[in-house]
Design a protein around this motif. Structure first.
Motif: not given
Length: 258
Positions: A56-77
């Motif tokens: 069971k897996a999912m992909f989250i598109r995120a550019d980790l150069a943007d700290a907001e996207q790094a944080m939002h990835a956690v929120g998506d999970v």
């Protein structure tokens, strides 16, 4: 063996290389896995592979150069699975620069991906763990170059050495929350990204891996699947109480001289 049965694992930079190997190993050990990456093609291909194998897996598109996207990835999970039990920060920028030729822009790029993204991904993941009053584990993929490194890796070394300190600081701060945070200083590793780096910056030919392996003590470069197994161990309860450790995962011994 089910070392990560029913755990929710987020692997940042997990669509290829070491990160993808960690995702495969985590699924094999019973985890639900989310991987982040900038490009959807490899990320979605990996998720398809894991799903086809029964995971069971999912992909989250995120550019980790943007700290907001790094944080939002956690929120998506958390939105998808209700929590984050384990976090792996595997993304890394390895473009070259010396003390004398590194521009402020290049320096900032390294700090953004190699240090700032892990900082804020950990912030978001630890906040979720603390809010649930639940233990968790984090592993940061660092580098043996954090000890000093080559002259042409100045901004990389600066950012990764910062991640060493951050790993220990966060581990100390959250040990009473039973959140264990460790780091792995990996050495020269055979990945798609390293292949591109060698060819881009060092004019390497297609057989560079064989030439490099012949000069190494174990006769091979570090292998992503071997690193992945070690990371799964650190994420799992089998690694016991270990926290705040930054482990050299390499075949060269720091301080050893011939």
């Amino acid at each position: 063996m089910g070392l990560l049965d029913d755990k929710v694992v987020l692997v940042n930079g997990g669509s290829q290389g070491v990160g993808a190997a960690i995702a495969r190993a985590a699924v094999r050990e019973g985890a639900v896995v989310a991987v982040t990456g900038r490009r959807p093609e490899p990320g979605e291909a990996l998720v398809g592979e894991l799903s086809a194998a029964g995971g069971k897996a999912m992909f989250i598109r995120a550019d980790l150069a943007d700290a907001e996207q790094a944080m939002h990835a956690v929120g998506d999970v958390v939105a998808a699975y209700g929590r984050v039990d384990c976090l792996v920060n595997s993304a890394g920028l390895t473009s070259r620069g010396t003390l004398l030729d590194t521009t402020p822009e290049l320096f900032d790029e390294h700090i953004a991906i190699n240090l700032k993204a892990p900082f804020f991904a950990m912030q978001a993941a630890v906040a979720d763990m603390v809010a649930r009053k639940s233990p968790g584990t984090i592993v940061n993929i660092i580098t043996t170059s954090a000890h000093g490194g080559q002259p042409f890796l100045a901004p990389y070394v600066a950012s990764k050495a910062g991640l060493v300190g951050l790993t220990r600081n966060a581990a100390h701060a959250h040990r009473w929350d039973r959140i264990r945070i460790n780091g792995l200083n990996i050495g020269w590793t055979a990945t798609e990204g390293e292949d591109a780096t060698q060819k881009t910056f060092h004019d390497a030919t297609d057989d560079w891996r064989e030439e490099a392996a012949a000069k190494l003590p174990m006769g091979k470069l570090g292998q992503p699947d071997e690193i992945a197994d070690f990371v799964v161990f650190l994420l799992s309860d089998r690694s016991g109480v270990v926290t705040g450790s930054v482990i050299d995962w390499d075949q060269n011994v720091l301080g050893g001289l011939d």
